[in-house]
Design a protein around this motif. Structure first.
Motif: not given
Length: 232
Positions: A32-35, A186-192, A194-197
């Motif tokens: 999921f994280v890679v996606d 620097e991308r933590l919030d962006e990835v978080i 994205n994770l729900e969808s």
């Protein structure tokens, strides 16, 4: 004449995710994280769970604490023990060296005592049965009985190169049976975000496969379109 470098260099200030950011990655599969990173972030596949995860439950997520050891040396990773905060995952660059161990049961036992959530290295480990007793999740390149040196030079807290990725202290490490993924600070919030969808999409797909789906609609549509030619 080149002067000898200091035995150890320690970064004075180190970034750290918030507790809420760290909590957002708990229990999230590495895929999921890679996606969520649009296909990036995975360390090379030669870095895997200790013993393929047979005897230790290798699942962890937490902030990286980096140690740059260099080939055949472990001084920096022992120094990193002083700087572990609860929940950290220690990430040690061993220069992808395979001739001796990047650590053993004593080292990972002390990491666990310091509150670490896991250990990642691009070298092999030793003392397999002892590490199983310790129970700390470890990702490495294999097992060897050969002993390393402890002479430096090395560093703690600075960016390192490991598994074809750059890892900085404060980046998020997510690791499981499939491998290890690094999420840049620097991308933590962006990835978080994205994770729900991604989670919803994966759950929907899994449910459809369990219900008997044999082929995605888009594959069937492609095969019936003028973009595919059937020839003898």
């Amino acid at each position: 004449m080149i002067e000898a470098p200091p035995l150890l260099t320690v970064k004075a200030s180190m970034k750290r995710p918030t507790e809420a950011q760290t909590a957002s990655f708990q229990g999230v599969p590495t895929g999921f994280v890679v996606d969520a990173l649009y296909g990036g972030g995975a360390l090379s596949q030669n870095i895997g769970p200790l013993g393929d995860g047979r005897d230790v439950h290798c699942v962890a997520a937490g902030p990286a604490l980096t140690a740059d050891c260099g080939a055949a040396d472990v001084l920096a990773v022992f120094a990193a023990l002083k700087f572990i905060q609860p929940g950290d995952i220690v990430v040690s660059s061993f220069a992808n060296h395979s001739g001796c161990a990047a650590g053993g049961d004593g080292l990972v036992g002390m990491m666990k005592n310091c509150g670490a959530a896991g250990f990642v290295t691009d070298g092999p480990m030793r003392d397999y049965s002892g590490m199983v007793r310790v129970g700390l999740p470890v990702w490495c390149t294999g097992i060897t009985p050969a002993s390393p040196h402890m002479s430096g030079p090395g560093s703690v807290g600075y960016p390192i190169q490991i598994g074809a990725q750059e890892v900085e202290t404060g980046d998020m490490i997510v690791a499981d049976q499939d491998g290890v993924v690094v999420v840049p600070f620097e991308r933590l919030d962006e990835v978080i975000s994205n994770l729900e969808s991604i989670r919803v999409s994966e759950q929907t797909q899994d449910a459809r496969v369990a219900a008997g789906m044999r082929m995605p609609e888009w594959v069937e549509e492609l095969l019936e379109s003028d973009r595919v030619v059937v020839r003898d």
